[in-house]
Write an enzyme that holds these catalytic residues in place. Structure first.
Site, mmCIF file in Angstrom:
data_model
loop_
_atom_site.group_PDB
_atom_site.id
_atom_site.type_symbol
_atom_site.label_atom_id
_atom_site.label_comp_id
_atom_site.label_asym_id
_atom_site.label_seq_id
_atom_site.Cartn_x
_atom_site.Cartn_y
_atom_site.Cartn_z
ATOM 1 N N LYS A 18 0.790 -1.234 0.000
ATOM 2 C CA LYS A 18 0.000 0.000 0.000
ATOM 3 C C LYS A 18 0.819 1.278 0.000
ATOM 4 O O LYS A 18 0.294 2.345 -0.289
ATOM 5 C CB LYS A 18 -0.979 0.002 1.178
ATOM 6 C CG LYS A 18 -0.349 0.028 2.555
ATOM 7 C CD LYS A 18 -1.462 0.129 3.610
ATOM 8 C CE LYS A 18 -0.958 -0.014 5.020
ATOM 9 N NZ LYS A 18 -0.471 -1.353 5.357
ATOM 10 N N HIS A 19 2.111 1.224 0.367
ATOM 11 C CA HIS A 19 2.896 2.456 0.457
ATOM 12 C C HIS A 19 3.460 2.934 -0.873
ATOM 13 O O HIS A 19 3.920 4.070 -0.966
ATOM 14 C CB HIS A 19 4.073 2.251 1.419
ATOM 15 C CG HIS A 19 3.668 2.258 2.850
ATOM 16 N ND1 HIS A 19 3.400 1.111 3.533
ATOM 17 C CD2 HIS A 19 3.465 3.283 3.725
ATOM 18 C CE1 HIS A 19 3.065 1.412 4.776
ATOM 19 N NE2 HIS A 19 3.089 2.712 4.916
ATOM 20 N N HIS A 47 -4.277 3.131 2.429
ATOM 21 C CA HIS A 47 -3.367 3.399 3.547
ATOM 22 C C HIS A 47 -4.126 4.195 4.602
ATOM 23 O O HIS A 47 -4.928 5.047 4.264
ATOM 24 C CB HIS A 47 -2.157 4.200 3.044
ATOM 25 C CG HIS A 47 -1.114 4.418 4.098
ATOM 26 N ND1 HIS A 47 -1.228 5.376 5.076
ATOM 27 C CD2 HIS A 47 0.051 3.775 4.342
ATOM 28 C CE1 HIS A 47 -0.171 5.312 5.867
ATOM 29 N NE2 HIS A 47 0.620 4.352 5.443
ATOM 30 N N HIS A 53 -0.877 7.968 11.895
ATOM 31 C CA HIS A 53 -0.295 7.207 10.792
ATOM 32 C C HIS A 53 -0.844 7.722 9.464
ATOM 33 O O HIS A 53 -2.017 7.555 9.176
ATOM 34 C CB HIS A 53 -0.654 5.719 10.991
ATOM 35 C CG HIS A 53 -0.041 4.803 9.992
ATOM 36 N ND1 HIS A 53 -0.427 3.498 9.846
ATOM 37 C CD2 HIS A 53 0.962 5.004 9.082
ATOM 38 C CE1 HIS A 53 0.285 2.924 8.891
ATOM 39 N NE2 HIS A 53 1.134 3.818 8.414
ATOM 40 N N CYS A 110 5.822 8.041 4.514
ATOM 41 C CA CYS A 110 4.837 7.712 5.556
ATOM 42 C C CYS A 110 5.478 8.015 6.901
ATOM 43 O O CYS A 110 6.631 7.637 7.132
ATOM 44 C CB CYS A 110 4.469 6.220 5.465
ATOM 45 S SG CYS A 110 3.575 5.619 6.931
HETATM 46 FE FE LIG Z 1 2.352 3.585 6.647
#
Ligand SMILES: [Fe+3]
Ligand SMILES: [Fe+3]
Ligand SMILES: [Fe+3]
Ligand SMILES: [Fe+3]
Lengths: 125, 125, 125, 125
Positions: A18-19, A47, A53, A110
């Site tokens: 997902k990143h 995400h 986060h 992230c």
């Molecule tokens: Fe993350």
């Protein structure tokens, strides 16, 4: 001991991880023709977008074929993660034009899982 | 074909190569003690500061020992390169505190010569 | 003597004044519905894009009706102004969702002509 | 209805109001002499530094006397608010040089309490 930030920059297939920043851009453009570069995260697997986060930014670069040096086209910051119930989606568009074939790169961050990269080649004639 | 931005990030000895970001920080800190991280470019060999050619930003990260993920501490943009005869020097200070040993990283960007990195280990007890 | 940066932030009609950021967004959205905010400069009268004179960034904020505090949704930097013949157009898209009516604001910066602002009200039900 | 972001930018005395950016810079400089501009928040009353509530960035501008346009000298982002127990203090230093007297401005952003400004005049001969 000498450490390299480059070694910490992760990559992968955005369909499974997902990143990984997704670059949506034409495969081929004309010289001096303006085109869109869409950068996004979570197209397949979303995400989290919370204060704890979240994705903070995505940078977009273009490196002309044969050059050693990527040129930064743009930087998009995703600033809202629930403040006053406002949320920034992980999606940005920059517009650009180039004169040569080369490679588009995205670099994203992230706040928990660090730096991620992807790339997309582009023809130009 | 798959390209990695990480492969374009250059490094070297700042005493010989003017683009390499210099990190000035303590070698050892106490847990929860606030300390300065100075990042600068051109300490030995100065880099041009013109509208045509300049350093745009330096980012500072800390990666705790044993973690895979660098945490961004700060980002400094150098915005003025002669506009109204105002110039930003390539020098910034961020203050931080950490709880573990680890590595400080700097990542910088020259609008002509691309991305450059350096690192500095830090003990913490 | 006390000066306010706010007093230097200029505004106007983007149809006559090339620096004014143009906000293109829905006039009305549903709660929790994701929508695009397009910010751009020069829709009617184009602004130069050279190393000497260019737009550097646009920020986008949302202030819920009745609140005093704008929340930053996103920041877009236009980084390329001819380096390796790469140019960033003054156009960015951010995606967001909100829960209340309020006002979208854009703030932009020209390296020669300073800070410019515009706004667009948005209904939400 | 037309709204101005400028009207939402708050000011005050940093000794009583924790959000106001503090500018520490010489009152007088020589033309072309490099000097430090320290920007910080919370010198008297500290501001929270949590994922839920924190200062995100401070920008520094200089407006030459007689000019209408502030020039951005630098932008400092405070990126860490507890991730891996790393914290960015609200403190940054930029170095600059100018050729005329004028005003330094700081603009800062709290993710909950919006935009804040302060200024400091500087002589130059
Ligand atoms: Fe993350
Ligand atoms: Fe260079
Ligand atoms: Fe202009
Ligand atoms: Fe606050």
């Amino acid at each position: 001991m000498h450490h390299l930030l480059a070694e910490t920059i992760q990559s992968g297939d955005w369909k499974n991880e997902k990143h990984v920043p997704v670059i949506t851009a034409p495969q081929s453009v004309k010289k001096d023709e303006t085109f869109d570069v869409v950068v996004s995260i979570g197209n397949e697997i979303s995400h989290p977008n919370t204060l704890e986060h979240h994705i903070v930014w995505i940078k977009v670069f273009f490196k002309p074929e044969g050059s050693k040096f990527p040129i930064e086209i743009g930087n998009v910051n995703f600033s809202a993660h629930g403040e006053s119930e406002v949320y920034s989606d992980y999606y940005g568009v920059v517009k650009t034009k180039v004169q040569t074939p080369g490679t588009l790169y995205a670099l994203s961050y992230c706040n928990i899982h660090g730096l991620w990269q992807s790339s997309s080649d582009i023809k130009c004639d």
